[in-house]
Scaffold this active site. Structure first.
Site, PDB file in Angstrom:
ATOM      1  N   HIS A 126      -8.073   1.574   1.937  1.00 35.31           N
ATOM      2  CA  HIS A 126      -7.930   0.640   2.967  1.00 35.31           C
ATOM      3  C   HIS A 126      -8.591   2.334   3.713  1.00 35.31           C
ATOM      4  CE1 HIS A 126      -4.776  -1.298   5.874  1.00 35.31           C
ATOM      5  NE2 HIS A 126      -6.443  -0.665   5.835  1.00 35.31           N
TER       6      HIS A 126
ATOM      7  N   GLU B 199       0.643  -1.887   0.064  1.00 37.04           N
ATOM      8  CA  GLU B 199       0.158  -0.167  -0.002  1.00 37.04           C
ATOM      9  C   GLU B 199       0.935   1.667   0.257  1.00 37.04           C
ATOM     10  OE1 GLU B 199      -2.975   0.132   3.029  1.00 37.04           O
ATOM     11  OE2 GLU B 199      -3.737  -1.527   2.307  1.00 37.04           O
TER      12      GLU B 199
END
Lengths: 309, 513
Positions: free
Chosen positions: A275, A256
């Site tokens: 997220h 990420e």
């Protein structure tokens, strides 16, 4: 007792400072870690601050770290252990938010919302649809912790047939209360129209859902992951989406931000979010309240809740 | 006249009655001329009944306790009456002066025992003292802050002779307003950026709800109810009403974060539990009260309602606060239907009992009781002290003046003074009792979950009792409610006492910061 609060600078720090002055007069707010040394006994931080050995060494009196989040991957746990510092997080203040996000992803797929939205932006007026109702679908929840339970509660009102798998089965009265039926993992995967994953990342759960599990799933079923990216084998997921028409809702990624050149982002039937399933205005307020409450317990000499180290 | 005749004559002159009590041998001499007596099966219940009656009527009530055991049994209730600011005249017997030297059975220094729980305490020395001490006690009970007073009477004094003098008595004047202070507060409001109002129990106790509403309408600021108030502070259906203030300092500070001036009319800052935050730092806090505590901020002594009446004439509008419409109660009730959650139960109760006086001792559900049933004038009463067992006697006392009383109580609280149901039955008092049975001390489980996790599972916080059998044994019709709650119709029927037990959700609510 000195409490140091480190916040990312994009937050409304002046407003937060006013609040802290009212409720925790010994609290000091900083937006960076570029101090030489600080005499704080308590450190409050978000996941945006990296709490490594170097930072901890500059806090010689530090006895407690409170992370205002469910995750605490930003903390060097070995350094914390070696100094015998207490580490607390705030679990589950976002359970409502994640549960709603999962349902939103499921509905967006079932109702073809992305497709309709894009068609209309292109100037088209689609009249045919294969939209479906959530009511009557078999919804499989993998992991019956705080978020899984909240999701099950919410689903009661959508009229789904909700089933679950968890290594630790619920008490019979809890299953009855939530209208849940327990199945072994493989059975759940085979029966579900929608599958939502709610397991923590541990050595045992890394690549927990891989080729074998995707093969068991129904063709065209909906697979939603808001837990951790590493729990799913991404290559197997991409293959299943391509070969079995599985539709996915993905909030978390192995890396990420992710590698946007991945085939994952070339697929039609996937809805992405960054997220952020647990991040809402309301959940942030709950995190703040719970954080303040927990730090105050420590400051008052009580055992704080949610101790992870 | 004999002492016992003087005792009865003075009570009659003061219009004090009935006498609530549970007598012992020490009191038999002084009760010979008392015709209007209400028997309770525990001494404390008589104080609770008198407390409820006195608060509801705003006039003194009278209790007769059985010397040392009776006073000692009642101490928690006397403290509650003090905190409730309830004008209760407590009398008791005392041992015969002629043998006190020998520390006879039941003898004790009763004045030390009642201590600071009462605002006046005296032991009669002779028959002349009977009339004057009772009249002084009754007048003192109504002097702000109103509260319990205590007079004990040795047995031999009741046999002495004296004349009834018909001494003058008059209840104290409370209509006190300093106009300079009114102008000062008006100026503070004008200079403040964002005032907030707290309306406390004195507003209801002195019948000043209309003044509070008129002031709120004019000034336009949000009005909060005093934290842990023993009675209504404001009319909750008024659009200026912003809700209750929680007693924890941190929660209080967060709620009033944007307000720089806090005007507290007739209330006080009751705090629990301890939290690190200081109380309202950096704010100007002014309390206007007939009985200021001088705990925090500036204080102005005066009648809060009359003060607001004068202030309304000169204050300049400072906003137009409109409480957002609360759409949550209906949906919360619907959601909780399947779990028999208290919001579901209380929304049903609201439909049937919206015009009843509510006596609340459903501790872990009290926030929900206040929210779902709201506040009106003389419509909500609870014990300010935090003790359990007060509500059943208090509801019984109030029902002697108003037949529409609904007591909402937890199963734990009910058991403290459950024999009050006998008195309710014996004197045909029309109390309706709704028991929210969650099989334990839910408030303690909630407290444990917040501050001492794990203790909530301790077996000493849970228990199960057969309330139906217990209640029926005291002579009160009792039923259990099913999921439909149709039994609420039965509960409301007629003017006889009834008890309805509802088994509510046993999950632990989050009630602490």
């Amino acid at each position: 007792m000195k409490v140091l609060i480190i916040l990312p600078p994009f937050l409304p720090v002046d407003d937060i400072r006013k609040i802290i002055r009212q409720i925790l007069p010994d609290g000091e707010i900083l937006t960076s870690t570029d101090f030489t040394e600080h005499n704080a006994e308590v450190l409050v931080a978000t996941t945006f601050t990296r709490i490594d050995r170097n930072l901890i060494s500059r806090l010689p009196g530090l006895k407690m770290i409170q992370i205002s989040s469910t995750g605490y991957d930003n903390v060097d746990q070995d350094a914390v252990k070696s100094r015998k510092i207490m580490l607390c997080n705030i679990p589950a203040a976002n359970k409502e938010s994640v549960a709603e996000h999962v349902i939103a992803m499921a509905l967006a797929h079932l109702k073809n919302l992305i497709h309709f939205h894009n068609e209309i932006l292109k100037g088209n007026w689609p009249v045919l649809t294969n939209s479906m109702d959530l009511a009557g679908k078999t919804f499989g929840i993998i992991g019956m912790g705080a978020i899984g339970r909240k999701l099950a509660e919410r689903l009661l009102y959508f009229g789904t047939n909700t089933i679950y798998y968890d290594p630790v089965r619920l008490q019979e009265e809890d299953e009855e209360f939530l209208g849940l039926k327990f199945y072994a993992l493989e059975e759940l995967l085979a029966k579900s129209d929608i599958i939502s994953l709610h397991v923590p990342l541990t050595p045992e759960t890394r690549n927990f859902i891989a080729g074998k599990q995707f093969n068991i799933m129904k063709d065209g079923s909906i697979f939603i992951n808001t837990s951790r990216g590493e729990v799913v084998d991404e290559a197997s997921m991409i293959k299943a989406i391509q070969s079995k028409g599985i539709r996915a809702g993905i909030d978390v990624y192995t890396q990420e931000p992710p590698d946007f050149s991945s085939d994952l982002f070339r697929l039609d039937n996937v809805i992405f979010s960054p997220h952020i399933a647990g991040v809402t205005v309301e959940s942030q307020q709950r995190f703040i309240t719970e954080t303040v409450s927990n730090v105050m317990k420590y400051v008052q000499g009580l055992q704080p809740l949610y101790r992870v180290l | 006249m004999k002492g016992y005749e003087l005792f009865a004559r003075t009570l009659k002159d003061l219009r004090l009655g009935p006498v609530f009590g549970n007598p012992g041998s020490t009191e038999i001499p002084m009760l010979r001329e008392i015709k209007d007596y209400v028997l309770t099966l525990h001494d404390s219940i008589s104080v609770g009944m008198a407390d409820g009656l006195a608060q509801y009527t705003g006039t003194p009530s009278v209790v007769n306790l059985h010397t040392l055991p009776g006073v000692a049994n009642s101490m928690a209730f006397i403290h509650t009456a003090r905190l409730n600011r309830s004008p209760v005249v407590i009398t008791s017997g005392q041992q015969d002066n002629r043998h006190v030297y020998y520390d006879p059975l039941l003898s004790h220094d009763l004045l030390s025992l009642v201590g600071d729980a009462v605002k006046y305490r005296y032991e009669a020395r002779n028959a002349e003292d009977i009339e004057r001490s009772l009249k002084r006690a009754a007048m003192k009970s109504l002097e702000p802050p109103m509260g319990p007073v205590f007079v004990s009477f040795p047995m031999d004094v009741m046999e002495e002779e004296s004349d009834y003098l018909g001494l003058a008595w008059k209840y104290p004047n409370t209509a006190l307003v300093d106009m300079n202070e009114v102008e000062y507060v008006a100026k503070c409001i004008e200079e403040a950026a964002s005032p907030a109002i707290i309306s406390g129990s004195e507003i209801d106790a002195y019948g000043s709800m209309e003044d509070a509403v008129n002031f709120a309408e004019k000034v336009g600021c949000p009005v909060y109810a005093e934290p842990l108030s023993s009675r209504a502070g404001f009319r909750s259906d008024n659009h200026r009403f912003a809700g209750d203030i929680l007693p924890a300092t941190t929660a209080m500070n967060m709620l009033l974060m944007k307000n720089d001036l806090i005007l507290n009319f007739g209330g006080d800052f009751t705090i629990y539990p301890y939290l690190q935050s200081p109380l309202l730092p950096g704010k100007k806090v002014i309390t206007i009260s007939l009985s200021p505590s001088f705990r925090y901020g500036e204080f102005i002594t005066g009648h809060p309602g009359l003060f607001m009446r004068e202030l309304t004439k000169i204050v300049k509008p400072k906003g137009d606060f409109q409480r957002p419409e609360d759409l949550s109660t209906g949906s919360a009730a619907a959601r909780e239907r399947r779990t028999m959650g208290v919001n579901f139960v209380l929304q049903k109760v609201r439909k049937k009992f919206h015009d009843y006086v509510i006596v609340d001792e459903a501790i872990s559900s009290s926030v929900a009781v206040r929210k779902n049933l709201g506040y009106r004038d003389r419509s909500y009463f609870t014990a300010k002290s935090g003790q359990l067992g007060w509500a059943t006697p208090a509801a019984a006392g109030i029902s002697m003046k108003n037949p529409r009383v609904l007591e909402i109580i937890g199963d734990g609280s009910l058991m403290y003074t459950v024999q009050a149901l006998w008195t309710i039955s014996r004197y045909n008092l029309p109390v309706k009792v709704l028991v929210l049975d969650n099989q334990g001390y839910s408030i303690l489980k909630s407290f444990s979950t917040s501050f001492y996790p794990g203790v909530e599972k301790a077996p000493f916080l849970s228990f199960k009792t057969d309330i139906v059998k217990i209640s029926e044994a005291f002579g009160v019709e009792t039923r259990e409610g099913d999921e439909s709650l149709d039994e609420l119709d039965w509960l409301a029927e007629g003017e006889t006492a009834r008890v309805l037990v509802v088994h509510v959700d046993r999950s632990i609510p989050k009630l602490f910061f």
